[in-house]
Scaffold this active site. Structure first.
Site, PDB file in Angstrom:
ATOM      1  N   SER A  80      19.415  23.569 115.982  1.00  0.00           N
ATOM      2  CA  SER A  80      20.826  23.938 115.788  1.00  0.00           C
ATOM      3  C   SER A  80      21.030  24.811 114.555  1.00  0.00           C
ATOM      4  O   SER A  80      20.179  24.876 113.670  1.00  0.00           O
ATOM      5  CB  SER A  80      21.705  22.689 115.643  1.00  0.00           C
ATOM      6  OG  SER A  80      21.597  21.884 116.775  1.00  0.00           O
ATOM      7  N   GLN A  81      22.186  25.407 114.516  1.00  0.00           N
ATOM      8  CA  GLN A  81      22.624  26.198 113.364  1.00  0.00           C
ATOM      9  C   GLN A  81      22.753  25.261 112.147  1.00  0.00           C
ATOM     10  O   GLN A  81      23.294  24.166 112.285  1.00  0.00           O
ATOM     11  CB  GLN A  81      23.978  26.777 113.746  1.00  0.00           C
ATOM     12  CG  GLN A  81      24.619  27.645 112.733  1.00  0.00           C
ATOM     13  CD  GLN A  81      26.028  28.048 113.190  1.00  0.00           C
ATOM     14  OE1 GLN A  81      26.452  27.767 114.306  1.00  0.00           O
ATOM     15  NE2 GLN A  81      26.733  28.694 112.295  1.00  0.00           N
TER      16      GLN A  81
END
Ligand code: SAH
Length: 198
Positions: free
Chosen positions: A55-56
């Site tokens: 994920s970011q």
């Protein structure tokens, strides 16, 4: 972006100090694919192989803040993928225990190798859509893949006052377990890979 720039941007976004420290201590470059290494500290999701993504950093920091991790807790991450979030959790919970469950064998194996020096992390290969009963109850459960509805089975595996942070469709849901009525909050506007229930 360099690591220091990513840290600065997390600071600007007012994430708690200890969460920012965990991001400082863990190298995201260890968990991304070789050909993606130069993007390690961009605030974007990156492929980790097998069609999955890490994920970011912003999204991870957001979820970790909602999870309210304290030391000496027992924590489960469902969909532990590359192992990056597991290592962040181990920095927030150095004297606790962290379990990661990942359904794709290749990812589970490579994360085990990368985390072999983190003594308080255990990676299990399997379907975590119904949690991991053997070690329940947990103080905290974090899901890193999106379900279609609030995963009740995971709430069952929490202690009273335990917290679940889980993406459901396009939102991040936070459930604080209570004896009577659980407290639920929703934060829309996120994207995750799907949670595959077997
Ligand atoms: N936090 C991870 C994110 C990986 S993406 C990281 O830092 O890399 C989400 C992961 O959830 C994927 O690796 C996917 O294989 C896994 N996943 C999806 N459904 C699952 C299930 N039912 N049980 C366990 N893992 C699952």
């Amino acid at each position: 972006m360099k690591k220091e720039e990513l840290i600065k941007s997390l600071k600007n976004q007012k994430f708690p100090e200890r969460i920012i420290r965990a991001f400082e201590e863990v190298n995201r470059s260890k968990f991304v694919l070789k050909r993606e290494k130069r993007f390690s500290y961009e605030d974007i999701a990156l492929p980790i192989g097998e069609g999955q993504t890490i994920s970011q950093p912003y999204t991870i920091a957001f979820m970790l803040a909602l999870l309210e991790v304290k030391d000496k807790q027992k924590i489960l991450e469902v969909g532990s993928g590359s192992g990056y979030v597991l290592e962040l959790l181990s920095k927030l919970n150095p004297n606790g225990k962290i379990f990661g469950i990942e359904r794709i064998k290749k990812l589970a194996e490579s994360s085990k190798e990368k985390l072999k020096n983190c003594k308080n992390i255990k990676v299990i290969c399997g379907d975590g859509s119904k949690g991991f009963k053997r070690n329940a109850p947990y103080d905290r459960i974090l899901t890193s893949a999106a379900a279609n509805k609030i995963p009740q089975k995971l709430i069952e595996q929490l202690i009273i006052w335990g917290i679940l942070v889980a993406p459901v469709m396009g939102s991040i849901i936070v459930v604080k377990k209570d004896r009577k009525k659980n407290k639920v909050r929703e934060f829309p506007g996120f994207r995750f890979v799907p949670l595959i229930a077997e």
